[in-house]
Design a protein around this motif. Structure first.
Motif, PDB file in Angstrom:
ATOM      1  N   PHE A  45       0.852  -1.306   0.160  1.00  8.19           N
ATOM      2  CA  PHE A  45       0.021   0.056   0.053  1.00  8.19           C
ATOM      3  C   PHE A  45       0.827   1.281   0.014  1.00  8.19           C
ATOM      4  O   PHE A  45       0.664   2.382  -0.895  1.00  8.19           O
ATOM      5  N   ASN A  48       2.190   1.606  -3.313  1.00 14.00           N
ATOM      6  CA  ASN A  48       1.250   2.384  -4.174  1.00 14.00           C
ATOM      7  C   ASN A  48       0.876   3.558  -3.918  1.00 14.00           C
ATOM      8  O   ASN A  48       0.375   4.400  -5.017  1.00 14.00           O
ATOM      9  N   GLN A  51       2.170   6.059  -6.223  1.00 14.49           N
ATOM     10  CA  GLN A  51       1.356   6.230  -7.485  1.00 14.49           C
ATOM     11  C   GLN A  51       0.336   7.092  -7.675  1.00 14.49           C
ATOM     12  O   GLN A  51       0.039   7.718  -8.618  1.00 14.49           O
ATOM     13  N   PHE A  52      -0.428   7.430  -6.428  1.00 10.89           N
ATOM     14  CA  PHE A  52      -1.692   8.075  -6.376  1.00 10.89           C
ATOM     15  C   PHE A  52      -1.510   9.442  -5.801  1.00 10.89           C
ATOM     16  O   PHE A  52      -2.535  10.327  -5.587  1.00 10.89           O
ATOM     17  N   ARG A 160      -7.661  -1.109   5.679  1.00 18.27           N
ATOM     18  CA  ARG A 160      -8.407   0.192   4.907  1.00 18.27           C
ATOM     19  C   ARG A 160      -7.551   1.398   5.627  1.00 18.27           C
ATOM     20  O   ARG A 160      -6.712   1.284   6.572  1.00 18.27           O
ATOM     21  N   PHE A 161      -7.930   2.333   5.095  1.00 12.49           N
ATOM     22  CA  PHE A 161      -7.109   3.551   5.461  1.00 12.49           C
ATOM     23  C   PHE A 161      -7.969   4.903   5.697  1.00 12.49           C
ATOM     24  O   PHE A 161      -8.944   4.992   4.948  1.00 12.49           O
ATOM     25  N   LYS A 178      -9.092   8.932  -7.056  1.00 10.65           N
ATOM     26  CA  LYS A 178      -9.174   7.489  -7.087  1.00 10.65           C
ATOM     27  C   LYS A 178      -8.955   6.903  -5.578  1.00 10.65           C
ATOM     28  O   LYS A 178      -9.586   5.821  -5.167  1.00 10.65           O
ATOM     29  N   ARG A 181     -11.382   7.928  -2.809  1.00 11.50           N
ATOM     30  CA  ARG A 181     -12.630   6.997  -2.949  1.00 11.50           C
ATOM     31  C   ARG A 181     -12.474   5.961  -2.150  1.00 11.50           C
ATOM     32  O   ARG A 181     -13.466   5.350  -1.544  1.00 11.50           O
ATOM     33  N   LEU A 182     -11.501   5.259  -1.853  1.00 16.41           N
ATOM     34  CA  LEU A 182     -11.214   4.245  -1.059  1.00 16.41           C
ATOM     35  C   LEU A 182     -10.941   4.515   0.474  1.00 16.41           C
ATOM     36  O   LEU A 182     -11.165   3.352   1.235  1.00 16.41           O
TER      37      LEU A 182
ATOM     38  N   ALA B  51      -8.728   2.763 -15.985  1.00 21.02           N
ATOM     39  CA  ALA B  51      -8.015   4.007 -15.066  1.00 21.02           C
ATOM     40  C   ALA B  51      -8.969   4.099 -13.753  1.00 21.02           C
ATOM     41  O   ALA B  51      -8.336   4.531 -12.825  1.00 21.02           O
ATOM     42  N   ASN B  52     -10.048   3.779 -13.673  1.00 17.63           N
ATOM     43  CA  ASN B  52     -10.945   4.060 -12.555  1.00 17.63           C
ATOM     44  C   ASN B  52     -10.530   2.965 -11.627  1.00 17.63           C
ATOM     45  O   ASN B  52     -10.724   2.931 -10.444  1.00 17.63           O
ATOM     46  N   THR B  54      -7.686   1.608 -11.039  1.00 21.89           N
ATOM     47  CA  THR B  54      -6.368   1.428 -10.560  1.00 21.89           C
ATOM     48  C   THR B  54      -6.209   1.217  -8.905  1.00 21.89           C
ATOM     49  O   THR B  54      -5.595   0.395  -8.575  1.00 21.89           O
ATOM     50  N   ALA B  55      -6.820   2.130  -8.473  1.00 23.41           N
ATOM     51  CA  ALA B  55      -6.771   2.318  -6.887  1.00 23.41           C
ATOM     52  C   ALA B  55      -7.438   1.133  -6.159  1.00 23.41           C
ATOM     53  O   ALA B  55      -6.806   0.632  -5.311  1.00 23.41           O
ATOM     54  N   ALA B  56      -8.596   0.608  -7.091  1.00 25.00           N
ATOM     55  CA  ALA B  56      -9.229  -0.631  -6.377  1.00 25.00           C
ATOM     56  C   ALA B  56      -8.449  -1.676  -6.391  1.00 25.00           C
ATOM     57  O   ALA B  56      -8.088  -2.670  -5.443  1.00 25.00           O
ATOM     58  N   ALA B  58      -4.704  -1.460  -6.694  1.00 23.58           N
ATOM     59  CA  ALA B  58      -3.557  -1.107  -5.759  1.00 23.58           C
ATOM     60  C   ALA B  58      -3.627  -1.304  -4.314  1.00 23.58           C
ATOM     61  O   ALA B  58      -3.093  -1.781  -3.838  1.00 23.58           O
ATOM     62  N   PHE B  59      -4.889  -1.114  -4.031  1.00 19.29           N
ATOM     63  CA  PHE B  59      -5.224  -1.204  -2.469  1.00 19.29           C
ATOM     64  C   PHE B  59      -6.327  -2.116  -2.397  1.00 19.29           C
ATOM     65  O   PHE B  59      -6.655  -2.360  -1.307  1.00 19.29           O
ATOM     66  N   SER B  61      -9.066  -3.364  -3.019  1.00 23.44           N
ATOM     67  CA  SER B  61     -10.614  -3.064  -2.741  1.00 23.44           C
ATOM     68  C   SER B  61     -11.440  -3.762  -3.687  1.00 23.44           C
ATOM     69  O   SER B  61     -11.789  -3.416  -4.581  1.00 23.44           O
ATOM     70  N   LYS B  62     -11.702  -4.810  -3.385  1.00 26.36           N
ATOM     71  CA  LYS B  62     -12.940  -5.694  -4.277  1.00 26.36           C
ATOM     72  C   LYS B  62     -14.396  -4.909  -4.080  1.00 26.36           C
ATOM     73  O   LYS B  62     -14.695  -4.850  -5.492  1.00 26.36           O
ATOM     74  N   ASP B  64     -14.616  -1.876  -4.003  1.00 24.64           N
ATOM     75  CA  ASP B  64     -14.725  -0.438  -5.014  1.00 24.64           C
ATOM     76  C   ASP B  64     -14.530  -0.948  -6.536  1.00 24.64           C
ATOM     77  O   ASP B  64     -15.099  -0.606  -7.256  1.00 24.64           O
ATOM     78  N   ILE B  68     -17.115  -0.249  -9.323  1.00 23.52           N
ATOM     79  CA  ILE B  68     -16.637   0.196 -10.823  1.00 23.52           C
ATOM     80  C   ILE B  68     -17.236  -0.367 -11.880  1.00 23.52           C
ATOM     81  O   ILE B  68     -17.669   0.021 -12.669  1.00 23.52           O
ATOM     82  N   GLN B 126      -1.343   2.212 -13.634  1.00 23.44           N
ATOM     83  CA  GLN B 126      -1.330   3.572 -12.666  1.00 23.44           C
ATOM     84  C   GLN B 126       0.188   4.277 -12.946  1.00 23.44           C
ATOM     85  O   GLN B 126       1.256   3.697 -12.745  1.00 23.44           O
ATOM     86  N   ASP B 127      -0.081   5.293 -13.779  1.00 26.81           N
ATOM     87  CA  ASP B 127       1.315   5.841 -14.349  1.00 26.81           C
ATOM     88  C   ASP B 127       2.006   4.670 -15.046  1.00 26.81           C
ATOM     89  O   ASP B 127       1.428   4.046 -16.080  1.00 26.81           O
ATOM     90  N   LEU B 131      -0.822  -2.867 -12.922  1.00 23.94           N
ATOM     91  CA  LEU B 131      -1.827  -3.178 -11.793  1.00 23.94           C
ATOM     92  C   LEU B 131      -2.365  -4.376 -11.824  1.00 23.94           C
ATOM     93  O   LEU B 131      -2.833  -5.082 -10.942  1.00 23.94           O
TER      94      LEU B 131
END
Lengths: 188, 473
Positions: A45, A48, A51-52, A160-161, A178, A181-182, B51-52, B54-56, B58-59, B61-62, B64, B68, B126-127, B131
């Motif tokens: 995390f 990652n 990256q965000f 989570r964070f 993005k 959102r998480l 694109a949307n 990526t965070a899901a 990366a982190f 988050s199923k 999320d 999406i 992501q960049d 992922l």
């Protein structure tokens, strides 16, 4: 390192004892190098996050300057984080891990994982001067209240964070929507 | 086929072919464009979703990721979607149907048409950090249905266009067909009613206009020529009539003259004959032998001259007498003539055969003279033969009946045949065979007046055959 010194010391005593000890130690070492599953995920995390998140341009001395991930206090990730960042880049910046034992040592950091309870004052020190644009991360319960930016929370066996947007803005760090959102958005 | 229909057919066929070809081209290009668009749209959608997510990824988050992917509900044609993490394991699923789909293993990035579906993979970055992978499956059927709707609309457009073309061509073909039809109508009137005074109405300055002009000029020429021919004919008829009248008048005069001459000749002849006989009967004792002989010669000559005058009168009468035709049975008619003539030939052995002669329409009195003439000629010129054979018969030819009288008598040289039918023309000496030379001329005159022909075939010392024809109606 004290452990190694200890090993050297034992080495003089007995070869047999030494071998047994080396075995025990290697188990211990491996335990230390291979962190728990929880910290493996947290390490990924942290990686990652790079990256965000966008740092202001003056956070880097040059376009190729490394993005430094600092660990303050005891390193719970061991070799795992080091391996994970190998070859990774964030917008052209190679990643680098630095470990700090004292708040005063913290310098030139972009992400700082704080593995100990710190007072408000100490956090202020961290974010001052050289480390104006640092993303502070911790597991500490009242980390957000103290002015930290990201706090890991374990819910139903899931990591989570929480993100303190005000603190992030103060440090001029832009967090991707993005990612937001998480996250659970909280304010101190 | 009428020219009107031909023109319309040409127009409609051309329009139809063009429409069909155009719509076919459009259909193909639309199909290709449509597939390209579908591919591009799916790629765009894939990029947005990737694109949307990526965070899901990366982190981890199923929830999320599922959220999406569930946004794909808005895209009805997306039937399946799947997110794979960076290790290739299924991370999140999306499906519209109830059946659990089988997600393929990660393939190369890009989109492909598979049966009725468009499927493809999209890498999630992501960049520069890889992922995971996004899999999308789009149902093309709904889109193909849309294509069918387009096709139906296009077909309707073609039908409406053809209908328009039909109506327009129906209206516009008249500009070509109308003048032609008008021309044809005039030509029909000309040929059917022989009316050369009509004229076609000229419409426009095109080739049809030219044709109309030429046609009208031709009519004018025909009319002028007709007038010329008619007036020429009239003149000709007039002159023929004048000549005929002249000829008739001259002929009548001539006949009246010859009749009166013949008639007037008889009175002095009768005196010559009468006084010669009186001389012979009352004064025979005063005449010597030579005187008696001379008196005899005078009497004979006077008689012969009398006969000659009678024949001439007959001949000239024949020219003036009207023909009175009636239908007679030639068999009984000829039999009567033969019987009558055979009365005076009883000492001789004569074999006479009469074949079937049929029924014919003639002037009986005139034809009787012909038969008497020909048969008595046959009897006369066969007098020096031992066995006399005379044959009478007929043959029916197209348009005429031919009669013949054949004998095995003296015959004559055919070189003189042309002289035979002239008046006073004789091929034998008076001392050999008596006669005035009027009979055959008279026969010819009768047959001429019946519009028939008369001719002869003969061989010296072997016999003669006379033929004459009577028109058959």
């Amino acid at each position: 390192m004290p452990v190694l010194k200890h090993i050297a010391y034992i080495q003089l005593k007995s070869k047999v004892k030494f071998i047994v000890f080396v075995f025990v130690c290697s188990v211990l070492l491996s335990a230390q190098i291979q962190p728990s599953r929880e910290y493996q995920i947290k390490a990924v995390f942290i990686l990652n996050f790079a990256q965000f998140i966008e740092w202001p341009a003056d956070a880097f001395s040059s376009a190729k300057a490394p993005l430094v991930i600092g660990i303050l206090g005891k390193d719970p990730f061991g070799q795992f984080l080091q391996d994970a960042i190998q070859g990774e880049k964030s917008k052209g910046h190679p990643l680098q891990v630095k470990r700090f034992s004292q708040v005063s040592e913290v310098k030139q950091c972009h992400i700082l994982f704080i593995n100990q309870t710190k007072s408000d004052q100490e956090l202020d020190v961290i974010t001052s001067s050289d480390n104006q644009h640092v993303l502070t991360i911790s597991d500490a319960t009242d980390f957000i209240q103290q002015g930290g930016i990201v706090r890991f929370v374990t819910e139903n066996n899931k990591i989570r964070f929480q993100i303190n947007l005000n603190a992030a803005r103060q440090n001029e760090i832009t967090i991707s929507s993005k990612l937001l959102r998480l996250a659970e958005i909280v304010n101190n | 086929m009428e020219i009107r229909k031909k023109l319309m057919m040409v127009i409609l066929l051309t329009c139809g072919a063009v429409l069909l070809l155009t719509s076919l081209t459009f259909a193909i290009s639309e199909f290709i464009t449509f597939r390209q668009t579908a591919k591009r749209q799916l790629a765009t959608l894939g990029e947005v979703i990737a694109a949307n997510s990526t965070a899901a990824l990366a982190f981890d988050s199923k929830e999320d990721a599922a959220e999406i992917l569930s946004a794909l509900k808005a895209e009805k044609h997306i039937v399946e979607a799947c997110l794979y993490d960076e290790n290739g394991n299924v991370f999140s699923l999306y499906q519209t149907g109830s059946a659990s789909p089988v997600f393929p293993a990660i393939g190369a990035e890009g989109y492909l048409f598979e049966d009725a579906h468009l499927v493809g993979f999209q890498k999630v970055f992501q960049d520069e950090k890889y992922l995971g992978m996004l899999y999308l499956k789009s149902d093309m059927n709904a889109m193909y249905d849309q294509l069918v709707v387009h096709g139906v609309i296009a077909s309707l457009a073609i039908i409406v266009s053809l209908l328009m073309a039909y109506l327009l061509s129906k209206k516009m073909q008249q500009s070509i067909s109308k003048p032609i039809l008008a021309l044809a109508e005039v030509a029909k009137i000309v040929s059917q009613q022989k009316d050369y005074s009509v004229r076609a109405t000229k419409v426009g300055q095109d080739e049809i206009g030219l044709l109309t002009d030429a046609f009208n000029q031709m009519l004018t020429q025909i009319q002028e020529q007709n007038i010329e021919i008619t007036s020429f004919n009239q003149k000709l008829e007039q002159s023929v009539q004048e000549r005929t009248n002249d000829l008739n008048r001259v002929n009548k005069e001539l006949e009246a003259f010859s009749y009166s001459v013949s008639h007037d000749l008889r009175a002095p002849l009768r005196s010559v004959n009468g006084y010669a006989q009186m001389l012979q009967e009352d004064h025979a004792d005063k005449l010597d032998k030579d005187g008696l002989r001379i008196t005899n010669v005078i009497i004979e000559s006077a008689k012969r001259m009398g006969k000659l005058i009678d024949d001439l009168l007959d001949f000239s009468r024949m020219g003036r007498q009207e023909i009175v035709k009636s239908t007679i049975n030639m068999d009984t008619f000829v039999k009567g003539v033969v019987d009558e003539l055979m009365e005076g030939e009883q000492e001789r052995h004569i074999n006479i055969v009469v074949h079937r002669l049929g029924v014919v329409s003639v002037d009986p009195n005139m034809i009787r003279q012909v038969w008497v003439n020909l048969i008595s000629n046959a009897l006369k010129y066969s007098r020096k033969k031992e066995n006399v054979y005379i044959e009478i018969g007929s043959t029916v030819q197209p348009g005429e009946i031919i009669y013949f009288v054949k004998d095995n008598g003296a015959g004559f040289n055919m070189d003189y045949a042309h002289k035979l039918f002239g008046v006073f023309q004789r091929l034998h000496k008076e001392s050999e065979f008596e006669g005035t030379g009027v009979g055959l001329a008279l026969s010819k005159r009768i047959i001429d007046r019946h519009r028939g022909r008369i001719w002869v075939d003969s061989k010296l010392n072997e016999g003669t055959t006379f033929f004459f024809s009577i028109p058959n109606q």
